[in-house]
Write a protein that holds these residues in place. Structure first.
Motif, short mmCIF file in Angstrom:
data_model
loop_
_atom_site.label_atom_id
_atom_site.label_comp_id
_atom_site.label_asym_id
_atom_site.label_seq_id
_atom_site.Cartn_x
_atom_site.Cartn_y
_atom_site.Cartn_z
N GLN A 150 0.85 -1.19 0.00
CA GLN A 150 0.00 0.00 0.00
C GLN A 150 0.89 1.24 0.00
OE1 GLN A 150 -3.54 -0.32 0.17
NE2 GLN A 150 -3.11 -2.51 -0.06
N LYS A 151 0.40 2.32 -0.59
CA LYS A 151 1.21 3.53 -0.68
C LYS A 151 0.76 4.64 0.28
CE LYS A 151 2.93 2.92 -5.38
NZ LYS A 151 3.09 3.53 -6.73
N ASP A 152 -0.23 4.37 1.12
CA ASP A 152 -0.72 5.41 2.00
C ASP A 152 -0.51 5.07 3.47
OD1 ASP A 152 -2.45 3.31 2.05
OD2 ASP A 152 -4.29 4.49 1.90
N VAL B 280 8.20 3.68 5.28
CA VAL B 280 8.59 4.25 3.98
C VAL B 280 7.31 4.35 3.16
CG1 VAL B 280 10.12 4.06 1.99
CG2 VAL B 280 10.81 3.08 4.19
N ALA B 281 6.66 5.52 3.22
CA ALA B 281 5.30 5.67 2.74
C ALA B 281 5.15 5.41 1.25
CB ALA B 281 4.79 7.06 3.09
N ASN B 282 6.12 5.86 0.46
CA ASN B 282 5.94 5.77 -1.00
C ASN B 282 5.94 4.33 -1.52
OD1 ASN B 282 8.64 5.52 -0.37
ND2 ASN B 282 9.34 6.43 -2.30
N VAL B 283 6.48 3.40 -0.73
CA VAL B 283 6.47 1.99 -1.16
C VAL B 283 5.68 1.11 -0.19
CG1 VAL B 283 8.61 2.14 -2.45
CG2 VAL B 283 8.68 1.55 -0.01
N ASN C 117 1.12 5.06 7.22
CA ASN C 117 1.79 6.03 8.08
C ASN C 117 2.01 5.40 9.45
OD1 ASN C 117 -0.80 6.31 9.41
ND2 ASN C 117 -1.37 7.64 7.70
#
Length: 510
Positions: free
Chosen positions: A176-178, A223-226, A180
């Motif tokens: 997932q990319k979202d 690592v949020a973008n990946v 946190n």
């Protein structure tokens, strides 16, 4: 099904609430309080009518017991005679009768899965449900043979690990990319390592008895973008591990959150401050070996043992103050949790909470709730309607909105209370509105003194139509509402009458 939250949770579409509009408390007869029920269960009276015997209950037998004076209900494979509990149930007899003579597990989960029914009803236990004969796999309908993973929902995560002489790094690949930091909950207690990752409405769990001991402090990185999560553990001994450890219950599972059990950790009371004449700010410290951040708009459950029975109530954590420096990100708070709690002198739970001494412990669950931070995307107008302690979900929402939403034009709070003395953090709210011109606060009192010059009354079309004015005709709006059930339900009806859509309203409803 066996108790109700005393505050404004959960939201209507969450797993703790019946989808068909929810439920309310009903007036109980004198002598039918929760404390009265606890006394009855400890009186030695035979509440099952079976003289202490336990039975294996068949479906045919269960269905026979479907009347108010003879009502058996099955919850998670255990059958209880709830007839003695009828008059003590805050949701009323009709609520219990919905599951009479049947399996009430789904109904129980919809309303308040968090209640410790095993403790509440242990003296009402009839026995276990009889196990059905196994059906050969080839005889099952095709729809039941297919893998349960073949359903809509996010892709199941996976994990890996590597080590150095001093460190163990566990990597969770969420796909997932979202993601946190508040999507991750880590606990290490009683030799059990538990890392839960929340992905939409699902829970991915790593649950192990580690190969060797670790130190209490560890770090969590996203690592949020990946969509990668890294949990770095410190070894107690600088030696090579042959494996990560031994799998425990539900290890490497990916299940809907509504099907997972609540998990608690013991938190220490650090401080307790008076806020109003009957409301206090409690600060609890997480164990050193726990990592948890409660997402905005979500709640946790506090658990205390009172008269030998575990009692659980939901509360929304707040920030320690409204007066953060503007335009700076809200500081992550993964060690301390704050609660604004109204003390009810005649209640059962809050007086016990208030009697705790600094250094005492309270069990705190993992977060739950269905408020999504994505509702803030491109938001221009935020309206908050709160009554009494329904103000608590608004605290973090206010902080986040004013510091993290570039598109925000205004945020307005209408705060309903009985008297001026009841207004929580009044000076802070007025100070916040003074410092940030996007913020407006209106106080409405239902029983003001003669010297009150502000608005008076209860939630009404006149008050709302004046208050809910968009900054432009097509501005994106979100309205959050929280308070006692009648307040919230009336407010939602009025908002619909004013042509606000369901997507523009989020309610925190008991």
């Amino acid at each position: 099904m066996l108790n109700v939250p005393s505050q404004s949770f959960p939201a209507p579409s969450s797993q703790q609430r019946v989808a068909s509009g929810g439920r309310s408390k009903v007036p109980l007869k004198q002598g039918r309080s929760l404390m009265d029920w606890i006394r009855l269960t400890k009186s030695g009276k035979d509440l099952t009518g079976l003289k202490g015997r336990l039975f294996e209950v068949t479906e045919e037998e269960l269905v026979k017991h479907n009347k108010k004076d003879d009502c058996w209900i099955c919850i998670r494979g255990f059958v209880y005679n709830v007839s003695p509990y009828m008059e003590y149930h805050p949701g009323g007899e009709d609520e219990l009768m919905r599951a009479a003579g049947s399996d009430g597990t789904d109904l129980f989960d919809q309303v308040h899965r968090w209640v410790n029914y095993e403790s509440m009803l242990k003296e009402c236990l009839v026995g276990k449900m009889a196990v059905k004969p196994a059906i050969p796999k080839g005889m099952l309908p095709k729809s039941q043979v297919t893998d349960t993973r073949a359903r809509e929902g996010p892709i199941s995560p996976s994990y890996d690990w590597f080590q150095t002489d001093s460190l163990i790094t566990i990597i969770i690949y969420t796909k997932q990319k979202d993601m946190n930091l508040d999507s991750v909950i880590v606990d290490y207690q009683d030799d059990s390592f538990r890392a839960e990752t929340i992905i939409q409405d699902y829970s991915y769990l790593i649950h192990m008895e580690l190969f060797r001991e670790i130190q209490e402090d560890f770090s969590v990185r996203v690592v949020a973008n990946v969509g990668k999560i890294e949990i770095v553990l410190k070894k107690k001994e600088h030696t090579s591990w042959k494996c990560l450890g031994r799998a425990l219950e539900n290890h490497n599972s990916f299940t809907p959150r509504k099907d997972t059990a609540l998990y608690y950790r013991k938190c220490q009371l650090i401080s307790k401050e008076d806020v109003t004449h009957d409301t206090k700010l409690f600060c609890l410290m997480l164990p050193p070996s726990s990592y948890l951040q409660v997402p905005i708009g979500q709640h946790v459950y506090l658990k205390l043992t009172i008269a030998g029975t575990e009692i659980v109530k939901p509360y929304t954590p707040v920030s320690h103050s409204l007066l953060f420096k503007l335009m700076e990100p809200v500081l992550p708070n993964d060690k301390y949790i704050y609660f604004l709690i109204k003390i009810y002198p005649a209640g059962l739970f809050t007086p016990e909470l208030d009697h705790l001494q600094i250094g005492d412990f309270v069990s705190v669950s993992s977060p739950e709730g269905n408020f999504k931070i994505s509702q803030f995307q491109e938001l221009e107008d935020l309206f908050l309607l709160a009554a009494g302690t329904g103000f608590t979900p608004m605290v973090k929402i206010l902080n986040y909105a004013l510091t993290n939403i570039p598109s925000l034009r205004k945020v307005k709070l209408m705060f309903f209370n009985k008297t001026e003395d009841d207004i929580i953090w009044r000076s802070q709210l007025e100070n916040l509105a003074f410092k940030d011109k996007r913020c407006e606060v209106e106080f409405v009192l239902s029983a003001p003194t003669s010297g009150w010059n502000g608005k008076q009354g209860h939630i009404s079309p006149a008050l709302l139509s004046e208050f809910l004015k968009r900054s432009s005709d097509k501005s994106k709006v979100l309205i959050c509402i929280c308070g006692p059930t009648p307040f919230t339900e009336q407010g939602i009806r009025l908002l619909h009458d004013l042509n606000f859509s369901k997507d523009e309203i989020h309610s925190f409803t008991a």
